[in-house]
Design an enzyme around this catalytic site. Structure first.
Site, mmCIF file in Angstrom:
data_model
loop_
_atom_site.group_PDB
_atom_site.id
_atom_site.type_symbol
_atom_site.label_atom_id
_atom_site.label_comp_id
_atom_site.label_asym_id
_atom_site.label_seq_id
_atom_site.Cartn_x
_atom_site.Cartn_y
_atom_site.Cartn_z
ATOM 1 N N GLY A 1 16.074 58.438 42.997
ATOM 2 C CA GLY A 1 17.067 58.038 41.993
ATOM 3 C C GLY A 1 16.462 57.023 41.043
ATOM 4 N N ALA A 2 16.689 57.249 39.745
ATOM 5 C CA ALA A 2 16.124 56.360 38.731
ATOM 6 C C ALA A 2 17.215 55.818 37.823
ATOM 7 C CB ALA A 2 15.061 57.101 37.926
ATOM 8 N N ALA B 1 20.040 51.137 40.049
ATOM 9 C CA ALA B 1 19.702 50.708 41.409
ATOM 10 C C ALA B 1 18.293 51.161 41.778
ATOM 11 C CB ALA B 1 20.709 51.273 42.407
ATOM 12 N N PHE C 1 37.336 40.765 31.291
ATOM 13 C CA PHE C 1 37.367 42.078 31.927
ATOM 14 C C PHE C 1 38.399 42.043 33.037
ATOM 15 C CE2 PHE C 1 35.059 46.043 32.434
ATOM 16 C CZ PHE C 1 34.488 46.163 31.180
ATOM 17 N N GLN D 1 37.815 55.041 43.097
ATOM 18 C CA GLN D 1 38.527 54.418 41.983
ATOM 19 C C GLN D 1 38.780 55.367 40.816
ATOM 20 O OE1 GLN D 1 36.512 51.387 39.199
ATOM 21 N NE2 GLN D 1 37.900 50.167 40.451
ATOM 22 N N HIS E 1 39.574 55.193 36.986
ATOM 23 C CA HIS E 1 39.580 54.258 35.862
ATOM 24 C C HIS E 1 40.822 54.562 35.042
ATOM 25 C CE1 HIS E 1 38.430 52.162 32.231
ATOM 26 N NE2 HIS E 1 37.382 51.664 32.849
ATOM 27 N N LEU F 1 34.994 58.253 29.444
ATOM 28 C CA LEU F 1 35.471 56.892 29.642
ATOM 29 C C LEU F 1 35.713 56.138 28.345
ATOM 30 C CD1 LEU F 1 35.895 55.138 32.213
ATOM 31 C CD2 LEU F 1 33.923 53.873 31.403
ATOM 32 N N GLU G 1 36.736 49.485 29.583
ATOM 33 C CA GLU G 1 37.730 48.438 29.790
ATOM 34 C C GLU G 1 37.519 47.297 28.783
ATOM 35 O OE1 GLU G 1 38.344 47.853 33.940
ATOM 36 O OE2 GLU G 1 38.585 45.710 33.626
ATOM 37 N N ARG H 1 41.871 47.628 38.107
ATOM 38 C CA ARG H 1 41.994 49.040 37.710
ATOM 39 C C ARG H 1 43.014 49.828 38.504
ATOM 40 N NH1 ARG H 1 35.618 50.110 36.644
ATOM 41 N NH2 ARG H 1 35.668 48.961 34.702
ATOM 42 N N HIS I 1 36.362 57.809 38.725
ATOM 43 C CA HIS I 1 35.324 56.984 38.118
ATOM 44 C C HIS I 1 34.267 56.465 39.068
ATOM 45 C CE1 HIS I 1 33.644 54.387 35.127
ATOM 46 N NE2 HIS I 1 33.982 53.281 35.758
ATOM 47 N N GLU J 1 25.573 52.901 43.641
ATOM 48 C CA GLU J 1 26.897 53.483 43.877
ATOM 49 C C GLU J 1 26.939 54.328 45.141
ATOM 50 O OE1 GLU J 1 28.843 55.138 40.477
ATOM 51 O OE2 GLU J 1 30.335 56.165 41.704
ATOM 52 N N ARG K 1 36.760 48.393 43.250
ATOM 53 C CA ARG K 1 35.740 47.604 42.549
ATOM 54 C C ARG K 1 36.284 46.997 41.262
ATOM 55 N NH1 ARG K 1 32.386 48.666 38.162
ATOM 56 N NH2 ARG K 1 32.791 50.900 38.074
ATOM 57 N N LEU L 1 27.314 47.271 37.854
ATOM 58 C CA LEU L 1 25.983 46.990 37.291
ATOM 59 C C LEU L 1 25.370 45.803 38.029
ATOM 60 C CD1 LEU L 1 26.522 47.550 33.443
ATOM 61 C CD2 LEU L 1 25.516 49.100 35.114
HETATM 62 C C1 LIG Z 1 31.069 56.303 31.955
HETATM 63 C C2 LIG Z 1 30.807 55.175 32.914
HETATM 64 C C3 LIG Z 1 30.866 53.859 32.474
HETATM 65 C C4 LIG Z 1 30.621 52.798 33.366
HETATM 66 N N1 LIG Z 1 30.683 51.504 32.906
HETATM 67 C C5 LIG Z 1 30.382 50.470 33.746
HETATM 68 C C6 LIG Z 1 30.325 49.118 33.283
HETATM 69 O O1 LIG Z 1 30.519 48.834 32.113
HETATM 70 N N2 LIG Z 1 30.037 48.139 34.163
HETATM 71 C C7 LIG Z 1 29.783 48.397 35.476
HETATM 72 O O2 LIG Z 1 29.522 47.466 36.227
HETATM 73 N N3 LIG Z 1 29.816 49.682 35.937
HETATM 74 C C8 LIG Z 1 30.100 50.704 35.105
HETATM 75 N N4 LIG Z 1 30.117 52.004 35.579
HETATM 76 C C9 LIG Z 1 29.673 52.269 36.942
HETATM 77 C C10 LIG Z 1 28.169 52.196 36.996
HETATM 78 O O3 LIG Z 1 27.616 52.526 35.756
HETATM 79 C C11 LIG Z 1 27.606 53.129 38.053
HETATM 80 O O4 LIG Z 1 28.251 52.894 39.273
HETATM 81 C C12 LIG Z 1 26.119 52.848 38.225
HETATM 82 O O5 LIG Z 1 25.465 52.925 36.991
HETATM 83 C C13 LIG Z 1 25.479 53.781 39.224
HETATM 84 O O6 LIG Z 1 24.105 53.487 39.230
HETATM 85 P P1 LIG Z 1 23.138 54.113 40.287
HETATM 86 O O7 LIG Z 1 21.783 53.548 40.019
HETATM 87 O O8 LIG Z 1 23.701 53.922 41.646
HETATM 88 O O9 LIG Z 1 23.179 55.678 39.985
HETATM 89 P P2 LIG Z 1 22.974 56.533 38.633
HETATM 90 O O10 LIG Z 1 22.740 55.699 37.444
HETATM 91 O O11 LIG Z 1 24.071 57.517 38.608
HETATM 92 O O12 LIG Z 1 21.611 57.270 38.932
HETATM 93 C C14 LIG Z 1 21.495 58.236 39.955
HETATM 94 C C15 LIG Z 1 20.064 58.695 40.003
HETATM 95 O O13 LIG Z 1 19.885 59.512 41.144
HETATM 96 C C16 LIG Z 1 19.165 60.667 40.796
HETATM 97 N N5 LIG Z 1 19.525 61.726 41.748
HETATM 98 C C17 LIG Z 1 20.756 62.083 42.173
HETATM 99 N N6 LIG Z 1 20.671 63.100 43.070
HETATM 100 C C18 LIG Z 1 19.365 63.365 43.206
HETATM 101 C C19 LIG Z 1 18.629 64.294 43.968
HETATM 102 N N7 LIG Z 1 19.222 65.176 44.772
HETATM 103 N N8 LIG Z 1 17.281 64.309 43.846
HETATM 104 C C20 LIG Z 1 16.638 63.431 43.012
HETATM 105 N N9 LIG Z 1 17.294 62.531 42.273
HETATM 106 C C21 LIG Z 1 18.622 62.491 42.371
HETATM 107 C C22 LIG Z 1 19.535 60.950 39.350
HETATM 108 O O14 LIG Z 1 18.527 61.673 38.716
HETATM 109 C C23 LIG Z 1 19.637 59.520 38.803
HETATM 110 O O15 LIG Z 1 18.379 59.064 38.361
HETATM 111 C C24 LIG Z 1 30.340 53.076 34.710
HETATM 112 C C25 LIG Z 1 30.269 54.402 35.154
HETATM 113 C C26 LIG Z 1 30.527 55.438 34.262
HETATM 114 C C27 LIG Z 1 30.484 56.848 34.792
#
Ligand SMILES: Cc1cc2nc3c(=O)[nH]c(=O)nc-3n(C[C@H](O)[C@H](O)[C@H](O)COP(=O)(O)OP(=O)(O)OC[C@H]3O[C@@H](n4cnc5c(N)ncnc54)[C@H](O)[C@@H]3O)c2cc1C
Length: 599
Positions: free
Chosen positions: A11-12, A15, A116, A236, A238, A248, A251, A282, A349, A380, A391, A397
């Protein structure tokens, strides 16, 4: 093809990139595997910001942030996680600033902050400006900044590689198996430590803000190994997605002064949350909107939306700080927020639950605290549990940054000291069998049709309002959909960019996540945070102040085994204790005892 690294990150998003960066600083070789090009990860869609008690606009303290996080989580939050988070995120935001993240600024040059939902001063007295933002493109900027830093630190990227299996032998993780989208080739990645950061699974619902790729792959793979998923019932919604589309509406729009109005133009949040109004947490706002719709005060042709009103705000604010969402509503709805009301409805969301971890991101193998050696999770898809039952906006973030970093540091240290684990000779077997069986299938079922039925039924039966009868119905529907899934056949048998094959695989992962969610939700006979039951309307701290652990029941297929784990609370002298039973009389022993909900 075989690869070997000390630390492997799946995952990139925010996180994964934060974990990879900190692992790479730890003098070990690091690779990051992603099914998407890194900067296309869903983190890039985050608009609202990242909450930290910097106090740049108004007085603020980490303890207030900690309290808001616990209260917002409806007391299911582990309070030790909330303390680490609220303290560490302050310095982490400055670190992002020093890495070059272009935050919006105040006239005095400090990082700008805005209000927020659920973020307050003095333990709930009034809203406080805590969200640090880069216009409404905060997540985009985080991804760009962290990707650049990883390139600088020498992280190797495998982009558009889809992880299909985790190799766990004798309680230790030895690596992953992945499918290369461009060639159809299978790759085995052998590693001392693996960090899972594969994001959420909002696509199990019909109306969602989540990207198409958020299908819970790694949660499902973990669960298929007989390992638990925590607090899956807490999902959750939204409050504000563009009507029918789910896209989305940040907020931040309410943080900047946007007002929710029903069909008669009433600012209805004044009735539901007299003090925080449109900026209540929310779950409260989503349920209030749904109640307005159910009671016939909705807008739009189906009366299934309410309006957000920005028309009283200056054009510079709408087109400046809220430019992204202004563009989206002009493009998709043909409405201009400068002069028009914009119809919105709640949208699926964020997953509060996921792969259970310790405070350092180590994956838990059971509810008693055993860990899977060499395996970590963050973001996440993990459940540390910072967000409890609900949340707060801007806390995801922050979670990625704080707990992504902790997982990266811990994994690098482990990999530095550990030997390479043994890799079984037939490591690819299960992944290859999964692909072959889909390609060889000649059944009459179609993945897109099953997916549609899954999304619609989850929305109707395990959505914002829940009850026992509907969720029991959903248990049966899911059993049926899973049986039909075995008869899915695909038309495209090619090796290059076979999206039909990938979508069919992802559907299998989604069905598992939906199963764990529905069983966990059906068993929890109370309402807490985002889990709102019409048949058990009250929060029940005496019986239900505990985390759910859901396991696949291999003896009884289609069933789920449930177990429970105590919540961590701050007791006397600041010490954390696992709360195995809660008695209201003892509330005085705790720094933040559960309180009734008033906003
Ligand atoms: C529209 C939107 C707006 C948001 N706004 C906010 C905000 O303002 N503030 C806040 O705090 N939170 C916000 N959130 C929530 C927050 O953005 C997410 O919870 C968070 O970015 C998730 O980050 P992550 O690194 O866990 O996963 P993601 O950013 O979803 O990345 C997942 C990664 O896993 C990889 N992956 C998945 N499955 C596989 C697989 N099988 N093999 C290889 N790679 C895989 C994908 O390629 C990707 O790189 C928002 C969410 C959304 C949807």
């Amino acid at each position: 093809m075989q690869h070997r690294y000390d630390v492997l990150v799946v995952g990139a998003g925010g996180a994964g990139l934060m974990a990879a960066l900190y692992a790479a600083k730890g003098d070990v070789s690091v690779a990051c595997i992603s099914k998407l090009y890194p900067t296309r990860s869903h983190t890039g869609a985050a608009q609202g910001g990242i909450g930290a008690a910097l106090g740049n606009v108004a007085e603020d303290h980490w303890e207030w942030h900690m309290y808001d996080t616990i209260k917002g989580g409806d007391y299911l939050t582990d309070q030790d996680a909330a303390e680490i988070f609220a303290k560490d995120i302050i310095e982490a935001v400055y670190e992002l600033e020093h890495m070059g993240l272009p935050f919006s600024r105040l006239p005095n040059g400090k990082i700008a902050q805005r209000k927020f939902g659920g973020h307050t001063r003095e333990f709930g007295k009034a809203a406080v400006e805590r969200s640090c933002y880069a216009k409404d493109r905060t997540g985009h900027m985080i991804l760009q900044t962290l990707y650049q830093q990883n390139v600088k630190e020498g992280t190797t990227f495998f982009n558009e590689f889809h992880v299909l299996d985790l190799i766990i032998e004798g309680g230790r993780c030895a690596g992953v198996v992945a499918y290369e989208l461009a060639t159809g080739e299978i790759h085995t990645f052998h590693a001392k430590a693996v960090i899972l950061a594969a994001g959420g699974y909002g696509r199990i619902f019909k109306i969602t803000s989540n990207a198409l790729t958020l299908t819970g792959d790694l949660m499902s793979i973990y669960y298929r190994k007989g390992l638990p998923l925590e607090d899956m019932e807490f999902y959750q919604f939204h409050p504000t997605g563009l009507t029918k589309l789910g896209i989305l509406v940040t907020e931040g729009i309410r943080g900047e002064g946007g007002i929710l109005r029903n069909a008669s133009g009433e600012r209805f949040m004044e009735r539901y949350a007299p003090s925080l109004k449109d900026l209540a947490p929310r779950d409260i706002v989503s349920r209030s909107i749904y109640t307005e719709i159910r009671e016939g005060r909705g807008v739009g042709p189906d009366k299934d939306a309410v309006n957000i009103d920005l028309t009283h705000l200056p054009r510079e604010v709408i087109e400046g700080k809220l430019s992204e969402i202004t563009d989206l509503s002009r493009t998709y709805l043909g409405l201009d927020p400068v002069k028009d009301l914009v119809p919105i409805q709640p949208t699926a969301h964020y997953a509060m639950g996921g792969i259970p971890t310790t405070l350092d991101g180590e994956c838990l193998a059971d509810e008693h605290g055993s860990v899977v050696e060499g395996l970590y999770a963050a973001g996440e898809q993990a459940c540390v549990s910072l967000h409890g039952a609900n949340r707060l906006g801007t806390n995801s973030l922050g979670d990625l940054i704080v707990f992504g970093r902790r997982a990266g540091v811990k994994a690098a240290k482990y990999a530095h000291d550990a030997d390479m684990p043994d890799m079984p000779a037939d490591a690819e077997r299960q992944a290859v069998a999964m692909l072959d069986s889909l390609k060889a299938a000649s059944g009459s079922e179609n993945a897109a049709k099953i997916r549609r039925e899954l999304q619609e039924s989850m929305m109707n039966n395990v959505g914002i309002f829940r009850n026992g009868a509907d969720m029991q119905k959903q248990v049966d529907i899911l059993r049926d959909l899973k049986a039909r899934y075995h008869h899915v056949s695909i038309q495209d048998l090619g090796h290059r960019h076979n999206s039909e094959l990938i979508e069919a695989l992802e559907l299998g992962f989604m069905l598992d996540c939906a199963e764990a969610m529905t069983h966990s939700a059906l068993n929890r006979t109370e309402s807490r945070g985002a889990h709102d039951r019409e048949d058990f309307h009250e929060r029940d701290d005496v019986n239900w102040l505990k985390h759910t652990f859901a396991y696949k029941d291999f003896d009884n297929l289609g069933h789920v085994k449930l177990a429970y784990k105590p919540v961590m609370v701050q007791g006397e002298a600041g010490k954390y204790v696992a709360l195995s039973s809660y008695t209201p009389d003892e509330a005085g022993r705790f720094k933040f005892p559960p309180k009734p909900r008033t906003f």
